[in-house]
Design an enzyme around this catalytic site. Structure first.
Site, PDB file in Angstrom:
ATOM      1  N   HIS A  79       0.977  -1.299  -0.053  1.00  0.00           N
ATOM      2  CA  HIS A  79      -0.069   0.083   0.070  1.00  0.00           C
ATOM      3  C   HIS A  79       0.982   1.289   0.075  1.00  0.00           C
ATOM      4  CE1 HIS A  79      -3.355   2.667   2.011  1.00  0.00           C
ATOM      5  NE2 HIS A  79      -3.870   2.077   0.931  1.00  0.00           N
ATOM      6  N   LYS A 120       3.443   4.402  -1.062  1.00  0.00           N
ATOM      7  CA  LYS A 120       3.430   5.259  -2.384  1.00  0.00           C
ATOM      8  C   LYS A 120       4.586   6.095  -2.430  1.00  0.00           C
ATOM      9  CE  LYS A 120      -1.254   4.710  -1.687  1.00  0.00           C
ATOM     10  NZ  LYS A 120      -2.016   4.335  -0.445  1.00  0.00           N
ATOM     11  N   ASP A 158      17.378   9.406  -8.292  1.00  0.00           N
ATOM     12  CA  ASP A 158      18.709   9.490  -8.247  1.00  0.00           C
ATOM     13  C   ASP A 158      19.303   9.533  -6.889  1.00  0.00           C
ATOM     14  OD1 ASP A 158      18.922   9.981 -10.975  1.00  0.00           O
ATOM     15  OD2 ASP A 158      19.148  12.060 -10.852  1.00  0.00           O
ATOM     16  N   HIS A 174      -9.106  11.365   1.708  1.00  0.00           N
ATOM     17  CA  HIS A 174      -8.175  10.161   1.310  1.00  0.00           C
ATOM     18  C   HIS A 174      -6.912  10.225   2.062  1.00  0.00           C
ATOM     19  CE1 HIS A 174      -5.627   7.197  -0.973  1.00  0.00           C
ATOM     20  NE2 HIS A 174      -6.735   6.430  -1.068  1.00  0.00           N
ATOM     21  N   LYS A 227      -3.751  10.674   5.093  1.00  0.00           N
ATOM     22  CA  LYS A 227      -3.355  10.011   6.248  1.00  0.00           C
ATOM     23  C   LYS A 227      -2.110  10.761   6.802  1.00  0.00           C
ATOM     24  CE  LYS A 227      -4.251   6.899   2.683  1.00  0.00           C
ATOM     25  NZ  LYS A 227      -5.409   6.546   2.846  1.00  0.00           N
ATOM     26  N   ASP A 252       0.762  18.866  18.872  1.00  0.00           N
ATOM     27  CA  ASP A 252       1.492  20.089  19.559  1.00  0.00           C
ATOM     28  C   ASP A 252       2.035  21.149  18.427  1.00  0.00           C
ATOM     29  OD1 ASP A 252       0.686  19.653  21.844  1.00  0.00           O
ATOM     30  OD2 ASP A 252       2.667  18.535  22.632  1.00  0.00           O
TER      31      ASP A 252
END
Length: 430
Positions: A119, A121, A126, A301, A303, A308
């Site tokens: 899952h 991404k 380089d 979508h 996350k 603080d």
């Protein structure tokens, strides 16, 4: 394949980080980075669709490979099941290496490889520039997709943390079949660390992953530690919210000791069960003093979270059973006041202009006695589900060259066509 790296989480200083919101900011930056690559492009993604975004990524990877850049793409067998033969063949002919994580045959048209998905991404250019977040390569991450366009976030990174991310993605390919020798050779081709530091800033960061062997709860542990340490505010924006009992307990404790705890959850979910599951926790959270906001403009979508004025995280991990107990995930945890301020401004804007705040009066009209009982049992079910899920088979997911999966798909298509022709012939004969 398993992520068996032994990296102990530690803060890495001297980095630069920039928040990217939605596909409008993310895709142009990634495509520009691929276009500027000189030696290597490595991409991991859960979803790659053959729409305008997927075609743009295809063109960028193909152009890079044709000018001599090593291009490696890893896609998930469940999340990216329908790429055409022409799409994959065009990449292969240019020299792009496409690998499919845990490909699976369909049964009666259904994908069965649901659990323990790749899952993450991630993009590494380089060995000196990286992107980590929750944005897939699909047009539904662009506003012009319409009401179902997704709200999401990623970060672009430079500095020493990129060397750790680079080693991680190289090791993932090596463990998928290339071997330790290939890993060492590719690592030697990376730019010296001194060059990476030259482009850095002043941000401390940790690259945190979860797998199904040695790092089963690293991301959740960072969340819980930050919640326990929070003294002023906690803001969590998460698309799929159904965390374990211990994380819920830490949120309730934080609110009761006076921390301003806010959750931004889906009000217009892409899957109705998402809102139903999260809603079962509202009673317990609200009565402890947690404030809940439902994002209503379109599907959420993202996350992301902040605690603080210094701690933040952006990544691929939801706070649900799949992400916390089954999927392979990757987050960046950041310790920086300026970045925290940027993320807070974006979250505050959502809460002020795009969210509905939920209160106990909203629940009173909806919650029957049965729903309260059900909520009680669901809340206590959270104590046990992580251990139950971990009992699912820990198969060894594999990386398969896309050419092989494409061949299997073509063979299956021919069999389906033959079965259909034979069925038609029998019908006509009858």
């Amino acid at each position: 394949m398993q992520d068996t790296h032994e990296r102990a989480g530690h803060w890495t200083a001297g980095n630069r980080i920039e928040l990217l919101e939605n596909g409008e900011e993310f895709f142009p930056r990634v495509f520009e980075a691929i276009g500027a690559a000189r030696r290597e492009v490595i991409i991991e993604t859960f979803i790659l669709f053959e729409d305008k975004v997927g075609l743009a990524l295809h063109a960028a990877m193909r152009d890079a490979a044709l000018r001599g850049v090593k291009v490696d793409l890893m896609i998930d067998g469940f999340g990216s099941p329908d790429l055409s033969h022409e799409y994959l063949e065009s990449l292969a002919s240019a020299g792009v290496k496409v690998r499919v994580f845990d490909p699976g045959q369909r049964f009666l048209g259904q994908r069965l490889n649901v659990f323990r998905r790749m899952h993450r991404k991630i993009v590494v250019i380089d060995g000196a520039r990286a992107f980590v977040g929750g944005i897939n390569y699909s047009a539904d991450h662009l506003l012009d997709f319409g009401p179902k366009a997704k709200q999401d976030y990623a970060v672009e990174l430079a500095g020493p943390i990129v060397a750790e991310i680079h080693q991680f993605v190289l090791r993932a390919i090596a463990l998928g079949g290339k071997g330790a020798g290939w890993f060492r050779r590719r690592l030697k081709q990376a730019p010296p660390v001194s060059q990476q530091q030259a482009a850095a800033g002043e941000v401390d960061a940790i690259f945190v992953t979860r797998d199904n062997r040695r790092h089963t709860n690293d991301i959740e542990r960072h969340y819980r530690a930050a919640i326990r340490a929070a003294r002023e505010r906690i803001v969590i924006a998460n698309a799929y919210f159904f965390p374990g009992y211990r994380l819920i307990k830490e949120l309730r404790r934080a609110a009761r000791r006076g921390v301003d705890v806010r959750l931004i959850l889906q009000g217009e979910p892409d899957m109705p069960i998402v809102k139903t599951a999260a809603g079962m926790l509202y009673h317990h959270l609200l009565h402890a003093g947690v404030r809940i906001y439902e994002y209503c403009d379109r599907p959420l979508h993202g996350k992301v979270a902040l605690m603080d004025d210094r701690w933040s995280t952006v990544g691929s991990s939801n706070l649900d059973p799949l992400s916390l107990s089954l999927n392979l995930e990757a987050n960046v945890v950041v310790r920086d006041t300026a970045f925290n301020g940027v993320l807070w401004e974006r979250m505050d804007r959502l809460m002020q202009h795009s969210c509905k705040q939920i209160d106990t009066e909203d629940l009173a009209s909806e919650w029957s006695g049965w729903r309260l009982v059900r909520s009680f049992f669901v809340f206590h079910f959270l104590r046990w589900y992580p251990s139950w899920l971990n009992r699912l088979p820990r198969h060894a997911p594999r990386l398969t060259p896309a050419e092989a999966t494409d061949l299997m798909a073509q063979q299956q298509k021919k069999r389906d066509e033959q079965d259909g022709s034979e069925g038609s012939a029998r019908t006509e004969a009858a």
